[in-house]
Write a protein that holds these residues in place. Structure first.
Motif, PDB file in Angstrom:
ATOM      1  N   MET A  65      40.459  40.710  44.040  1.00 64.08           N
ATOM      2  CA  MET A  65      41.858  39.662  44.180  1.00 64.08           C
ATOM      3  C   MET A  65      42.253  39.361  42.958  1.00 64.08           C
ATOM      4  N   VAL A  66      43.310  39.478  42.164  1.00 62.92           N
ATOM      5  CA  VAL A  66      43.459  38.616  41.137  1.00 62.92           C
ATOM      6  C   VAL A  66      44.952  38.161  41.335  1.00 62.92           C
ATOM      7  N   LEU A  67      45.189  37.009  40.966  1.00 62.76           N
ATOM      8  CA  LEU A  67      46.296  36.043  41.133  1.00 62.76           C
ATOM      9  C   LEU A  67      46.956  35.805  40.298  1.00 62.76           C
ATOM     10  N   GLY A  68      48.604  36.857  40.144  1.00 64.40           N
ATOM     11  CA  GLY A  68      49.316  36.780  39.029  1.00 64.40           C
ATOM     12  C   GLY A  68      50.109  37.351  39.142  1.00 64.40           C
ATOM     13  N   GLU A  69      51.064  36.827  37.903  1.00 67.37           N
ATOM     14  CA  GLU A  69      52.995  37.165  38.182  1.00 67.37           C
ATOM     15  C   GLU A  69      52.374  38.920  36.790  1.00 67.37           C
ATOM     16  N   VAL A  70      52.084  40.206  37.145  1.00 68.42           N
ATOM     17  CA  VAL A  70      52.557  40.583  36.332  1.00 68.42           C
ATOM     18  C   VAL A  70      54.130  40.480  35.097  1.00 68.42           C
ATOM     19  N   ASP A  71      53.724  40.576  33.954  1.00 70.09           N
ATOM     20  CA  ASP A  71      54.690  41.038  33.027  1.00 70.09           C
ATOM     21  C   ASP A  71      54.554  41.317  32.321  1.00 70.09           C
ATOM     22  N   GLY A  72      53.728  42.930  32.371  1.00 69.80           N
ATOM     23  CA  GLY A  72      54.343  44.103  31.018  1.00 69.80           C
ATOM     24  C   GLY A  72      52.718  44.540  31.594  1.00 69.80           C
ATOM     25  N   LEU A  73      53.364  46.435  30.509  1.00 69.25           N
ATOM     26  CA  LEU A  73      51.687  46.830  30.780  1.00 69.25           C
ATOM     27  C   LEU A  73      51.771  47.573  29.580  1.00 69.25           C
ATOM     28  N   ASP A  74      50.455  48.015  29.073  1.00 67.96           N
ATOM     29  CA  ASP A  74      50.325  48.731  27.144  1.00 67.96           C
ATOM     30  C   ASP A  74      49.486  50.262  28.757  1.00 67.96           C
ATOM     31  N   LEU A  75      50.485  51.503  28.186  1.00 68.46           N
ATOM     32  CA  LEU A  75      50.647  52.430  28.876  1.00 68.46           C
ATOM     33  C   LEU A  75      49.141  53.180  28.352  1.00 68.46           C
ATOM     34  N   ASP A  76      48.927  53.126  26.568  1.00 67.71           N
ATOM     35  CA  ASP A  76      48.601  53.620  25.941  1.00 67.71           C
ATOM     36  C   ASP A  76      47.281  53.028  26.291  1.00 67.71           C
ATOM     37  N   ARG A  77      46.679  51.816  25.902  1.00 61.59           N
ATOM     38  CA  ARG A  77      45.717  50.635  25.864  1.00 61.59           C
ATOM     39  C   ARG A  77      44.908  50.720  27.444  1.00 61.59           C
ATOM     40  N   ARG A  78      45.752  51.692  28.363  1.00 68.42           N
ATOM     41  CA  ARG A  78      45.651  51.576  29.906  1.00 68.42           C
ATOM     42  C   ARG A  78      45.187  49.505  30.290  1.00 68.42           C
ATOM     43  N   THR A  79      46.130  49.034  30.444  1.00 68.15           N
ATOM     44  CA  THR A  79      45.777  47.639  30.132  1.00 68.15           C
ATOM     45  C   THR A  79      47.550  47.127  31.029  1.00 68.15           C
ATOM     46  N   VAL A  80      47.079  45.522  31.936  1.00 69.14           N
ATOM     47  CA  VAL A  80      48.407  45.384  32.720  1.00 69.14           C
ATOM     48  C   VAL A  80      47.743  43.285  32.168  1.00 69.14           C
ATOM     49  N   ARG A  81      49.038  43.323  31.592  1.00 72.33           N
ATOM     50  CA  ARG A  81      49.530  41.844  31.378  1.00 72.33           C
ATOM     51  C   ARG A  81      49.534  41.300  32.747  1.00 72.33           C
ATOM     52  N   TYR A  82      49.943  39.647  33.252  1.00 71.41           N
ATOM     53  CA  TYR A  82      49.542  38.827  34.239  1.00 71.41           C
ATOM     54  C   TYR A  82      50.330  37.353  33.209  1.00 71.41           C
ATOM     55  N   ALA A  83      51.021  37.014  34.203  1.00 68.22           N
ATOM     56  CA  ALA A  83      50.565  35.336  33.782  1.00 68.22           C
ATOM     57  C   ALA A  83      49.391  35.082  34.628  1.00 68.22           C
ATOM     58  N   GLU A  84      48.386  33.808  34.877  1.00 67.66           N
ATOM     59  CA  GLU A  84      47.772  33.684  35.759  1.00 67.66           C
ATOM     60  C   GLU A  84      48.506  32.311  36.096  1.00 67.66           C
ATOM     61  N   PRO A  85      48.472  31.809  38.017  1.00 68.08           N
ATOM     62  CA  PRO A  85      49.303  30.288  38.489  1.00 68.08           C
ATOM     63  C   PRO A  85      49.711  29.329  37.234  1.00 68.08           C
ATOM     64  N   THR A  86      47.904  28.942  36.358  1.00 67.09           N
ATOM     65  CA  THR A  86      48.346  28.017  35.316  1.00 67.09           C
ATOM     66  C   THR A  86      49.876  28.666  34.671  1.00 67.09           C
ATOM     67  N   GLY A  87      49.770  29.418  34.391  1.00 66.92           N
ATOM     68  CA  GLY A  87      50.653  29.958  33.326  1.00 66.92           C
ATOM     69  C   GLY A  87      49.934  30.690  32.197  1.00 66.92           C
ATOM     70  N   SER A  88      48.992  30.159  32.253  1.00 64.85           N
ATOM     71  CA  SER A  88      47.525  31.385  31.171  1.00 64.85           C
ATOM     72  C   SER A  88      48.186  32.806  30.953  1.00 64.85           C
ATOM     73  N   PRO A  89      48.094  33.344  30.215  1.00 62.85           N
ATOM     74  CA  PRO A  89      48.844  34.494  29.675  1.00 62.85           C
ATOM     75  C   PRO A  89      46.673  35.655  30.686  1.00 62.85           C
ATOM     76  N   ALA A  90      46.905  36.353  30.590  1.00 64.51           N
ATOM     77  CA  ALA A  90      45.955  36.919  30.558  1.00 64.51           C
ATOM     78  C   ALA A  90      45.932  38.679  30.920  1.00 64.51           C
ATOM     79  N   GLU A  91      44.614  39.530  30.734  1.00 61.10           N
ATOM     80  CA  GLU A  91      44.908  40.421  30.967  1.00 61.10           C
ATOM     81  C   GLU A  91      43.944  41.648  31.983  1.00 61.10           C
ATOM     82  N   LEU A  92      43.893  42.838  32.496  1.00 59.69           N
ATOM     83  CA  LEU A  92      42.738  43.754  33.499  1.00 59.69           C
ATOM     84  C   LEU A  92      42.578  45.130  32.264  1.00 59.69           C
ATOM     85  N   GLU A  93      42.448  45.622  31.965  1.00 61.82           N
ATOM     86  CA  GLU A  93      42.105  47.123  32.113  1.00 61.82           C
ATOM     87  C   GLU A  93      42.061  47.825  33.206  1.00 61.82           C
TER      88      GLU A  93
END
Length: 426
Positions: A65-93
């Motif tokens: 389980m990853v807590l975060g608000e998804v705000d974008g995708l990079d379909l070519d790099r296969r990554t999901v960008r999201y903002a953590e509850p603290t507001g910090s940006p993060a991403e997942l492959e």
């Protein structure tokens, strides 16, 4: 992406199909699955908020389980960008992606609505509405001005679909209960209005269910005005498109939903804001990406040329189906097209009233109520005993009507529609 009806059931089915063979990750802003159909009962004090939520950690063992608000995708790099509850940006492959972002309130370009209306999509809105209804009656009890009392005791619901109809049906019973507990208001009229541009209540359902719901509402004194909507909202009232002005402090926005705005930024083909997918729930040209639920325009094979409606019934089944088709990509099962015939609908109208058509057999009254509550208990992935117990308590004990004041109005602003969505809505 998302843990609503589609995302939750996709993750649960996939975790079972891929056990030991893949890591399943869910990205969601909250740590719970929300059973949205029971929110009107939260707003009317029947159910406690926690009991219409299901812990993702408990219901999805083995799923990360990853807590975060998804705000974008990079379909070519296969990554999901999201903002953590603290507001910090993060991403997942990812190797495979299921887009189940769900939907948000639909806002029409009506002056004042964004400032003075409140939506009804989640726990905060339901808890706020319960407190708000309680507070309005308490304020009316303390007022010596008849015009002010009338304004405080007038509640306007816009949208006569599932949500708006149930909110009005439950709300009028709750405020009548409140009125009876304030003797000074014994002669005060509690006024509920239900507005919609459609020609009948529940326009998406069979006309027999619509007539049942309409009769229940009118029997309870709800002023159901069809073909009427709001032209302008103000702090102390709303102006309707028939030229009349309704003094009120309560504008409840249940007009409908639109796909989550994150879908717009993906650079993929959409249909009225929903991602276009094939009958296998795959995004064309992106075989590793699936989409389902309110965020996806899924071809309706039972109605050629149309897409499936944005309902919990379709979202739940599409989530499971997307998981199965995704698993087929690594050798578990076969790829199958999504095809689902509606099994019927249920609308809870509060008290002993409901309207339902299980297997397309129209029911009303107590039989419909039994079917409706039975359906909800079977559909909930948790908290069934707690929910059934609270229904029993409500039948035999006085309902609690205190306001908690934990959700300030400014913390639940109505979502703002983009110009594109506004154009589509109109």
């Amino acid at each position: 992406m998302g843990a609503g009806f589609a995302g939750f059931h996709a993750a649960r089915r996939l975790s079972r199909l891929a056990r030991g063979r893949a890591e399943v990750v869910v990205v969601n802003p909250t740590d719970y699955f929300l059973y949205v159909p029971l929110l009107p009962e939260v707003a009317s004090g029947i159910l406690e908020p926690r009991h219409v939520t299901v812990s993702l950690a408990d219901a999805l063992p083995g799923v990360r389980m990853v807590l975060g608000e998804v705000d974008g995708l990079d379909l070519d790099r296969r990554t999901v960008r999201y903002a953590e509850p603290t507001g910090s940006p993060a991403e997942l492959e990812y190797d495979r992606l299921v887009i189940a972002a769900g939907s948000v309130n639909k806002l029409l370009p009506i002056p004042g609505v964004a400032e003075y209306a409140h939506g009804f999509r989640g726990i905060p809105e339901a808890v706020f509405l319960r407190d708000h209804l309680t507070q309005q009656i308490e304020l009316a009890d303390d007022s010596a001005d008849s015009a002010e009392r009338n304004s405080l005791c007038t509640f306007v619901v816009v949208g006569a679909g599932y949500t708006g109809t149930e909110v009005a049906a439950h709300g009028v019973l709750y405020t009548e209960l409140l009125r009876k507990r304030h003797p000074r208001l014994s002669d005060q009229r509690i006024r509920w209005m239900l507005l919609d541009v459609a020609d009948r209540v529940l326009p998406e359902l069979d006309e027999r269910l619509s007539r049942t719901a309409d009769a229940v509402l009118r029997e309870r004194g709800v002023d159901a005005r069809m073909g009427v909507s709001v032209d302008e909202a103000e702090e102390f009232g709303v102006r309707l498109n028939d030229g009349s002005f309704v003094p009120t402090r309560s504008l409840i926005w249940c007009v409908g939903v639109r796909p989550d705005p994150v879908v717009d930024g993906l650079g993929l083909k959409t249909d009225k804001g929903r991602l276009v997918v094939d009958e296998y729930l795959r995004v064309p040209g992106r075989p590793e990406v699936f989409a389902c639920g309110d965020a996806a325009a899924v071809p309706d094979l039972t109605r050629p040329g149309e897409v499936t409606p944005m309902t919990a019934q379709h979202a739940q089944r599409q989530g499971k189906h997307a998981a199965e088709n995704l698993a087929a990509g690594f050798g578990t099962g076969d790829l199958r097209p999504y095809k689902h015939h509606d099994l019927g609908f249920a609308v809870d109208l509060g008290g002993a009233k409901a309207a339902a058509n299980p297997l397309h057999l129209p029911l009303a009254g107590l039989p419909a109520k039994a079917v409706t509550r039975g359906y909800h208990l079977l559909s909930m992935p948790g908290n069934r005993i707690r929910t059934a117990t609270e229904w029993l308590y409500d039948a035999v004990l006085p309902r609690q009507t205190t306001q908690l004041g934990v959700i300030p109005a400014e913390s639940i602003p109505l979502d703002t529609a983009s110009p594109e969505h506004v154009a589509e809505a109109r």
